[in-house]
Motif scaffolding. Structure first.
Motif, short mmCIF file in Angstrom:
data_model
loop_
_atom_site.label_atom_id
_atom_site.label_comp_id
_atom_site.label_asym_id
_atom_site.label_seq_id
_atom_site.Cartn_x
_atom_site.Cartn_y
_atom_site.Cartn_z
N MET A 1 0.85 -1.19 0.00
CA MET A 1 0.00 0.00 0.00
C MET A 1 0.89 1.24 0.00
N LYS A 2 0.45 2.23 -0.76
CA LYS A 2 1.23 3.45 -0.90
C LYS A 2 0.37 4.63 -0.44
N THR A 3 0.88 5.42 0.47
CA THR A 3 0.17 6.63 0.92
C THR A 3 1.13 7.80 0.78
N ILE A 4 0.81 8.70 -0.15
CA ILE A 4 1.72 9.79 -0.47
C ILE A 4 0.92 11.08 -0.49
N ARG A 5 1.29 12.06 0.32
CA ARG A 5 0.59 13.33 0.20
C ARG A 5 1.34 14.48 0.85
N LEU A 6 0.96 15.69 0.42
CA LEU A 6 1.36 16.93 1.07
C LEU A 6 0.16 17.36 1.90
N GLN A 7 0.42 17.96 3.06
CA GLN A 7 -0.72 18.47 3.81
C GLN A 7 -0.33 19.69 4.62
N ASN A 8 -1.30 20.57 4.77
CA ASN A 8 -1.10 21.81 5.51
C ASN A 8 -1.30 21.61 7.01
N ASP A 9 -2.01 20.54 7.37
CA ASP A 9 -2.32 20.30 8.79
C ASP A 9 -1.21 19.49 9.46
N PRO A 10 -1.14 19.56 10.79
CA PRO A 10 -0.17 18.73 11.52
C PRO A 10 -0.34 17.24 11.18
N ILE A 11 0.77 16.50 11.27
CA ILE A 11 0.77 15.08 10.92
C ILE A 11 0.37 14.26 12.14
N ASP A 12 -0.66 13.44 11.99
CA ASP A 12 -1.11 12.57 13.08
C ASP A 12 -0.30 11.27 13.02
N CYS A 13 0.89 11.37 13.60
CA CYS A 13 1.90 10.33 13.49
C CYS A 13 1.40 8.97 14.00
N ALA A 14 0.80 8.96 15.19
CA ALA A 14 0.42 7.70 15.82
C ALA A 14 -0.58 6.93 14.96
N ALA A 15 -1.59 7.64 14.45
CA ALA A 15 -2.62 6.98 13.65
C ALA A 15 -2.04 6.44 12.34
N LEU A 16 -1.17 7.24 11.72
CA LEU A 16 -0.59 6.84 10.44
C LEU A 16 0.33 5.62 10.60
N ILE A 17 1.13 5.63 11.65
CA ILE A 17 2.05 4.50 11.86
C ILE A 17 1.25 3.24 12.21
N ALA A 18 0.20 3.42 13.02
CA ALA A 18 -0.63 2.27 13.41
C ALA A 18 -1.26 1.61 12.19
N ALA A 19 -1.52 2.42 11.15
CA ALA A 19 -2.18 1.88 9.95
C ALA A 19 -1.18 1.30 8.95
N THR A 20 0.12 1.38 9.27
CA THR A 20 1.17 0.90 8.35
C THR A 20 1.57 -0.53 8.72
N GLY A 21 1.68 -1.37 7.69
CA GLY A 21 2.16 -2.73 7.92
C GLY A 21 1.04 -3.75 7.91
N THR A 22 1.43 -5.01 7.73
CA THR A 22 0.48 -6.12 7.71
C THR A 22 0.94 -7.17 8.74
N VAL A 23 0.12 -8.14 8.99
CA VAL A 23 0.50 -9.17 9.95
C VAL A 23 1.67 -10.03 9.44
N GLU A 24 1.96 -9.93 8.15
CA GLU A 24 3.11 -10.66 7.60
C GLU A 24 4.43 -9.95 7.90
N ASP A 25 4.35 -8.67 8.27
CA ASP A 25 5.58 -7.87 8.43
C ASP A 25 6.19 -8.05 9.81
N GLY A 26 7.52 -7.99 9.82
CA GLY A 26 8.23 -8.08 11.10
C GLY A 26 8.72 -6.74 11.60
N ALA A 27 8.54 -5.68 10.77
CA ALA A 27 9.07 -4.37 11.17
C ALA A 27 8.31 -3.24 10.50
N VAL A 28 8.07 -2.18 11.26
CA VAL A 28 7.62 -0.91 10.69
C VAL A 28 8.69 0.10 11.07
#
Lengths: 81, 138
Positions: free
Chosen positions: B1-28
């Motif tokens: 999955m690819k998520t690419i964007r520019l944004q004017n608002d602050p980055i919601d780091c925790a939510a974005l990182i939580a949504a990254t990765g699959t159960v097959e992955d060993g690392a984010v």
């Protein structure tokens, strides 16, 4: 032919516009357009140093031949991150 | 999955990182860029990021595509701020997920290094008594 020139960051400050239409001769190159901007907008100075160029949102070199309705972007070295 | 964007608002780091990765992955793996308070001895009040938005989006897409095809990574996320960014806030968040960490580290390094070289975004440092485009000093 008519082209649009966009300028960004310090180059925008130097040129005094962020977007403007220019009328250029057929087969004009990106370098020709830069010289025109330097003459008309940047006080004739070759003050636009280390200039980067893009046509229609893709990087290009100065010898790129322009076409009607092209969008030429002029900007300094990038500094994001 | 690819998520690419520019944004004017602050980055919601925790939510974005939580949504990254699959159960097959060993690392984010993540890279977070933050403005420094000090610029060669001069205190920076805030940064202002200007982007050639259409082209910046395309260039970030290309970088993500190259990372996804060069290393066995699963997800690739690049979020870059525009507008005013204060010291302590995030200016960029990059996250990749991978089965194994070595590939993830290599891809992450490639992405941030390439973003800094090719994506048309510029930062202006704003001081108490003026401002300066950082690219002016290159």
């Amino acid at each position: 032919m008519k082209i649009t020139i966009k300028a960004f960051a310090s180059v925008k400050d130097l040129c005094g516009f962020s977007e403007r239409e220019f009328e250029l001769p057929e087969h004009a190159t990106a370098d020709d357009a830069v010289r025109r901007v330097e003459r008309e907008c940047a006080g004739g100075s070759a003050g636009i140093e280390s200039l980067l160029l893009a046509v229609n949102e893709e990087y290009c070199r100065g010898d790129r031949v322009l076409a009607e309705n092209d969008i030429l972007a002029l900007f300094p070295p990038v500094s994001g991150g | 999955m690819k998520t690419i964007r520019l944004q004017n608002d602050p980055i919601d780091c925790a939510a974005l990182i939580a949504a990254t990765g699959t159960v097959e992955d060993g690392a984010v793996l993540t890279f977070i860029g933050t403005p420094r308070r000090d610029s060669a001895g001069r205190p920076v009040e805030h940064l202002f990021y200007e982007a050639y938005e259409e082209m910046a989006q395309k260039e970030m897409d290309k970088i993500a595509d190259e990372a996804l095809s060069s290393w066995p990574i699963t997800d690739c996320l690049i979020i870059h701020r525009t507008g005013r960014v204060d010291p302590g806030q995030m200016s960029i968040l990059i996250a990749v997920s991978a089965h194994h960490r070595d590939e993830g580290f290599a891809a992450l390094r490639f992405i941030i290094d390439t973003v800094k070289k090719t994506v048309p975004i510029w930062k202006k440092e704003v001081y108490a008594d003026g401002s300066e485009w950082v690219s002016d000093r290159v």
